[in-house]
Scaffold this motif. Structure first.
Motif, PDB file in Angstrom:
ATOM      1  N   LEU A   4      44.630  41.247  47.892  1.00 11.63           N
ATOM      2  CA  LEU A   4      43.503  41.308  48.824  1.00 11.63           C
ATOM      3  C   LEU A   4      43.732  42.333  49.923  1.00 11.63           C
ATOM      4  O   LEU A   4      42.836  43.106  50.253  1.00 11.63           O
ATOM      5  CB  LEU A   4      43.228  39.926  49.423  1.00 11.63           C
ATOM      6  CG  LEU A   4      42.748  38.860  48.434  1.00 11.63           C
ATOM      7  CD1 LEU A   4      42.671  37.501  49.108  1.00 11.63           C
ATOM      8  CD2 LEU A   4      41.402  39.224  47.829  1.00 11.63           C
ATOM      9  N   THR A   5      44.917  42.349  50.497  1.00 13.05           N
ATOM     10  CA  THR A   5      45.184  43.272  51.594  1.00 13.05           C
ATOM     11  C   THR A   5      45.295  44.713  51.120  1.00 13.05           C
ATOM     12  O   THR A   5      45.199  45.630  51.929  1.00 13.05           O
ATOM     13  CB  THR A   5      46.469  42.885  52.354  1.00 13.05           C
ATOM     14  OG1 THR A   5      47.563  42.859  51.435  1.00 13.05           O
ATOM     15  CG2 THR A   5      46.323  41.531  53.025  1.00 13.05           C
ATOM     16  N   GLY A  21      38.199  34.478  49.705  1.00 17.13           N
ATOM     17  CA  GLY A  21      38.569  35.836  50.094  1.00 17.13           C
ATOM     18  C   GLY A  21      38.190  36.841  49.024  1.00 17.13           C
ATOM     19  O   GLY A  21      37.674  37.927  49.319  1.00 17.13           O
ATOM     20  N   PHE A  22      38.416  36.478  47.768  1.00 17.56           N
ATOM     21  CA  PHE A  22      38.047  37.364  46.658  1.00 17.56           C
ATOM     22  C   PHE A  22      36.531  37.576  46.636  1.00 17.56           C
ATOM     23  O   PHE A  22      36.059  38.702  46.478  1.00 17.56           O
ATOM     24  CB  PHE A  22      38.524  36.803  45.318  1.00 17.56           C
ATOM     25  CG  PHE A  22      38.099  37.649  44.157  1.00 17.56           C
ATOM     26  CD1 PHE A  22      38.805  38.789  43.825  1.00 17.56           C
ATOM     27  CD2 PHE A  22      36.973  37.313  43.407  1.00 17.56           C
ATOM     28  CE1 PHE A  22      38.406  39.591  42.766  1.00 17.56           C
ATOM     29  CE2 PHE A  22      36.568  38.100  42.350  1.00 17.56           C
ATOM     30  CZ  PHE A  22      37.282  39.245  42.027  1.00 17.56           C
ATOM     31  N   GLU A  39      38.093  42.967  38.122  1.00 18.90           N
ATOM     32  CA  GLU A  39      38.879  42.733  39.335  1.00 18.90           C
ATOM     33  C   GLU A  39      39.381  41.292  39.392  1.00 18.90           C
ATOM     34  O   GLU A  39      40.484  41.032  39.855  1.00 18.90           O
ATOM     35  CB  GLU A  39      38.068  43.062  40.586  1.00 18.90           C
ATOM     36  CG  GLU A  39      37.838  44.529  40.800  1.00 18.90           C
ATOM     37  CD  GLU A  39      39.106  45.308  41.142  1.00 18.90           C
ATOM     38  OE1 GLU A  39      40.060  44.744  41.711  1.00 18.90           O
ATOM     39  OE2 GLU A  39      39.135  46.520  40.841  1.00 18.90           O
ATOM     40  N   ARG A  40      38.560  40.346  38.908  1.00 19.30           N
ATOM     41  CA  ARG A  40      38.966  38.944  38.903  1.00 19.30           C
ATOM     42  C   ARG A  40      40.220  38.759  38.044  1.00 19.30           C
ATOM     43  O   ARG A  40      41.118  38.009  38.410  1.00 19.30           O
ATOM     44  CB  ARG A  40      37.839  38.044  38.392  1.00 19.30           C
ATOM     45  CG  ARG A  40      38.202  36.561  38.449  1.00 19.30           C
ATOM     46  CD  ARG A  40      37.060  35.650  38.044  1.00 19.30           C
ATOM     47  NE  ARG A  40      36.047  35.638  39.092  1.00 19.30           N
ATOM     48  CZ  ARG A  40      34.813  36.104  38.971  1.00 19.30           C
ATOM     49  NH1 ARG A  40      34.406  36.611  37.831  1.00 19.30           N
ATOM     50  NH2 ARG A  40      33.973  36.039  39.962  1.00 19.30           N
ATOM     51  N   LYS A  41      40.282  39.463  36.907  1.00 16.15           N
ATOM     52  CA  LYS A  41      41.481  39.390  36.053  1.00 16.15           C
ATOM     53  C   LYS A  41      42.697  39.893  36.811  1.00 16.15           C
ATOM     54  O   LYS A  41      43.769  39.283  36.769  1.00 16.15           O
ATOM     55  CB  LYS A  41      41.278  40.208  34.784  1.00 16.15           C
ATOM     56  CG  LYS A  41      40.313  39.601  33.805  1.00 16.15           C
ATOM     57  CD  LYS A  41      40.146  40.494  32.594  1.00 16.15           C
ATOM     58  CE  LYS A  41      39.049  39.991  31.679  1.00 16.15           C
ATOM     59  NZ  LYS A  41      38.810  40.906  30.554  1.00 16.15           N
ATOM     60  N   GLN A  42      42.540  41.009  37.499  1.00 13.13           N
ATOM     61  CA  GLN A  42      43.659  41.564  38.275  1.00 13.13           C
ATOM     62  C   GLN A  42      44.053  40.620  39.410  1.00 13.13           C
ATOM     63  O   GLN A  42      45.238  40.458  39.708  1.00 13.13           O
ATOM     64  CB  GLN A  42      43.279  42.934  38.823  1.00 13.13           C
ATOM     65  CG  GLN A  42      43.133  43.989  37.750  1.00 13.13           C
ATOM     66  CD  GLN A  42      42.718  45.328  38.326  1.00 13.13           C
ATOM     67  OE1 GLN A  42      43.082  45.669  39.455  1.00 13.13           O
ATOM     68  NE2 GLN A  42      41.958  46.089  37.560  1.00 13.13           N
TER      69      GLN A  42
END
Length: 135
Positions: A4-5, A21-22, A39-42
């Motif tokens: 996230l950061t 947060g995602f 992106e969810r997979k990552q």
């Protein structure tokens, strides 16, 4: 959390759950549905990597047993046996909400509301003990 950061100075708000947060990051980045899915997979992989660095297999299962049932079995097998007696949402564990369901129907309804965790990543996270067929 590094995933996230690592996105244009994004920070997780104090007390904010990782899933929220995602979602906030996806909205801020303006991701399409396809981009969000990738992106969810990552994101799931990053969650798994972060958590796997913190625990050995036995420590991991013992901590889950302790936090869910206030018991600490001596072996991985004993821990798994205890953990499979109830229904537990994997996202709840990741977000440190230690609760369980006695009833599958209630658990399924709760889980289907945006709380599904990727099956392969759950296995890598040593949470496959909680995997259930939802549909």
């Amino acid at each position: 959390m590094d995933y996230l950061t690592g996105h244009s100075g994004f920070t997780l708000r104090r007390g904010e759950h990782l899933r929220n947060g995602f979602k906030r990051l996806a909205k801020a980045e303006g991701w399409s549905d396809a981009q969000r899915a990738e992106e969810r997979k990552q994101f799931h992989r990053a969650v798994v990597q972060d958590l796997n660095q913190q625990y050995s297999k036995l420590d991991h299962y013992q901590e889950l047993c302790q936090k869910l049932f206030d018991e600490t079995p001596a072996t991985v097998t004993q821990c798994k046996k205890l953990l499979t007696t109830k229904y537990v949402n994997i996202w709840d564990i990741v977000e440190e909400k230690y609760r369980y369901f006695d009833d599958f129907k209630t658990f399924r309804n709760y889980t289907k509301k945006g709380r599904l965790f990727d099956r392969q990543e759950a296995k890598a996270l040593l949470l496959n003990v909680f995997l259930e067929r939802m549909f």
